[in-house]
Design a protein around this motif. Structure first.
Motif, short mmCIF file in Angstrom:
data_model
loop_
_atom_site.label_atom_id
_atom_site.label_comp_id
_atom_site.label_asym_id
_atom_site.label_seq_id
_atom_site.Cartn_x
_atom_site.Cartn_y
_atom_site.Cartn_z
N TYR A 1 -5.97 0.48 6.52
CA TYR A 1 -4.84 1.35 6.24
C TYR A 1 -5.17 1.99 4.90
CZ TYR A 1 0.15 2.57 5.94
OH TYR A 1 1.36 3.23 5.86
N PHE A 2 -5.39 3.31 4.85
CA PHE A 2 -6.04 3.94 3.70
C PHE A 2 -5.41 5.29 3.37
CE2 PHE A 2 -9.22 6.93 2.12
CZ PHE A 2 -9.74 6.24 1.03
N GLY A 3 -5.41 5.62 2.07
CA GLY A 3 -4.99 6.93 1.62
C GLY A 3 -5.70 7.28 0.32
N MET A 4 -5.82 8.57 0.03
CA MET A 4 -6.52 9.02 -1.18
C MET A 4 -5.79 10.23 -1.75
SD MET A 4 -10.62 9.74 -1.55
CE MET A 4 -10.66 11.01 -0.29
N PHE A 5 -5.70 10.29 -3.08
CA PHE A 5 -4.99 11.38 -3.73
C PHE A 5 -5.41 11.51 -5.19
CE2 PHE A 5 -2.72 7.46 -4.17
CZ PHE A 5 -2.35 7.43 -5.50
N ARG A 6 -5.01 12.64 -5.79
CA ARG A 6 -5.14 12.88 -7.23
C ARG A 6 -3.73 12.88 -7.78
NH1 ARG A 6 -9.00 15.86 -10.56
NH2 ARG A 6 -10.20 16.15 -8.67
N ASP A 7 -3.46 12.00 -8.76
CA ASP A 7 -2.10 11.93 -9.29
C ASP A 7 -1.80 13.13 -10.18
OD1 ASP A 7 -2.91 11.42 -11.98
OD2 ASP A 7 -2.70 9.25 -11.74
N ILE B 1 -1.90 8.48 3.66
CA ILE B 1 -2.05 7.06 3.98
C ILE B 1 -1.72 6.83 5.45
CG2 ILE B 1 0.28 6.32 3.27
CD1 ILE B 1 -1.40 3.86 1.97
N GLY B 2 -2.57 6.04 6.07
CA GLY B 2 -2.40 5.72 7.48
C GLY B 2 -3.61 4.96 7.98
N ASP B 3 -3.62 4.69 9.27
CA ASP B 3 -4.75 3.96 9.84
C ASP B 3 -6.00 4.84 9.78
OD1 ASP B 3 -3.19 1.73 10.43
OD2 ASP B 3 -2.55 2.58 12.35
N SER B 4 -7.07 4.29 9.24
CA SER B 4 -8.31 5.05 9.08
C SER B 4 -9.26 4.80 10.25
CB SER B 4 -9.00 4.64 7.77
OG SER B 4 -9.52 3.33 7.90
N PRO B 5 -10.26 5.67 10.44
CA PRO B 5 -11.24 5.47 11.50
C PRO B 5 -12.07 4.19 11.32
CG PRO B 5 -11.34 7.72 10.64
CD PRO B 5 -10.42 6.94 9.75
N TRP B 6 -12.15 3.67 10.10
CA TRP B 6 -12.95 2.47 9.87
C TRP B 6 -12.13 1.19 9.93
CZ3 TRP B 6 -12.34 6.50 6.47
CH2 TRP B 6 -11.50 6.28 5.38
N ALA C 1 0.84 -1.20 0.00
CA ALA C 1 0.00 0.00 0.00
C ALA C 1 0.88 1.25 0.00
CB ALA C 1 -0.94 0.00 1.20
N ASP C 2 1.91 1.27 0.83
CA ASP C 2 2.82 2.42 0.88
C ASP C 2 3.54 2.62 -0.46
OD1 ASP C 2 2.35 3.24 3.51
OD2 ASP C 2 3.91 1.92 4.32
N LYS C 3 4.01 1.54 -1.07
CA LYS C 3 4.72 1.62 -2.34
C LYS C 3 3.82 2.20 -3.42
CE LYS C 3 7.08 -1.22 -5.79
NZ LYS C 3 6.25 -1.49 -6.94
N ILE C 4 2.60 1.71 -3.50
CA ILE C 4 1.66 2.19 -4.52
C ILE C 4 1.27 3.64 -4.24
CG2 ILE C 4 -0.67 1.90 -5.44
CD1 ILE C 4 -0.22 -1.16 -4.99
N PHE C 5 0.91 3.93 -2.99
CA PHE C 5 0.50 5.29 -2.62
C PHE C 5 1.62 6.28 -2.90
CE2 PHE C 5 -0.03 8.93 0.10
CZ PHE C 5 -1.38 9.20 0.04
N ASN C 6 2.82 6.00 -2.40
CA ASN C 6 3.94 6.93 -2.57
C ASN C 6 4.34 7.07 -4.04
OD1 ASN C 6 4.08 7.45 0.18
ND2 ASN C 6 5.45 5.74 0.54
N PHE D 1 -5.31 -1.14 2.56
CA PHE D 1 -4.98 -2.49 3.00
C PHE D 1 -5.84 -2.74 4.23
CE2 PHE D 1 -2.63 -5.05 6.14
CZ PHE D 1 -2.75 -6.27 5.50
N ASP D 2 -6.58 -3.82 4.19
CA ASP D 2 -7.44 -4.19 5.32
C ASP D 2 -7.03 -5.58 5.80
OD1 ASP D 2 -9.44 -4.80 7.14
OD2 ASP D 2 -10.99 -3.79 5.96
#
Length: 145
Positions: free
Chosen positions: A123-129, A115-120, A98-103, A139-140
């Protein structure tokens, strides 16, 4: 069961964007078709300068997914690159992946949710490339194994 594959549209920079995506995900293109490869039409929607643009490209992602796209010929108008053209969700198999793809994909883009631990609980992150495509990476561990 049916499979869903994201298909996105660009204004002449599909090849550049997909080489970038390939640098992050790896693999080889399953298909690359340029406008010049298409049979001639009496009134083509593309110009001579667009002949080398991408009519269709496909990049396998993982075992069962495909990211596909094309350049929109100028004769059909332009894609609003600031418009939400949908998000592509990537479910990683580990936090490291997840980190490799996100970064990798967020480089040069705009992070909306680091990206980081989400409230739900995932391990989640969101962006516009840097090409305006919106991505969600998660990653769950509860879905693992």
């Amino acid at each position: 069961m049916a499979q869903i594959n994201p298909y996105v549209m660009f204004n002449g920079n599909t090849e550049e964007a997909f080489n970038f995506y390939k640098s992050v995900f790896g693999g080889e293109f399953a298909m690359v078709v340029r406008f010049k490869d298409m049979p001639a039409e009496p009134d083509p929607k593309w110009t001579e300068s667009e002949a080398n643009h991408i009519m269709h490209i496909a990049l396998p992602i993982g075992k069962n997914s495909m990211l596909m796209a094309n350049d929109v010929p100028s004769g059909l108008g332009r894609v609003d690159e600031n418009e939400n053209r949908s998000k592509i969700s990537v479910s990683a198999e580990s936090k490291e992946e997840a980190d490799k793809i996100f970064n990798g994909l967020s480089a040069g883009g705009q992070v909306e949710f680091p990206i980081g631990d989400s409230p739900w609980g995932s391990y989640f992150g969101m962006f516009r490339d840097k090409y305006g495509i919106e991505w969600m990476v998660d990653f769950d561990a509860r879905r693992k194994g």
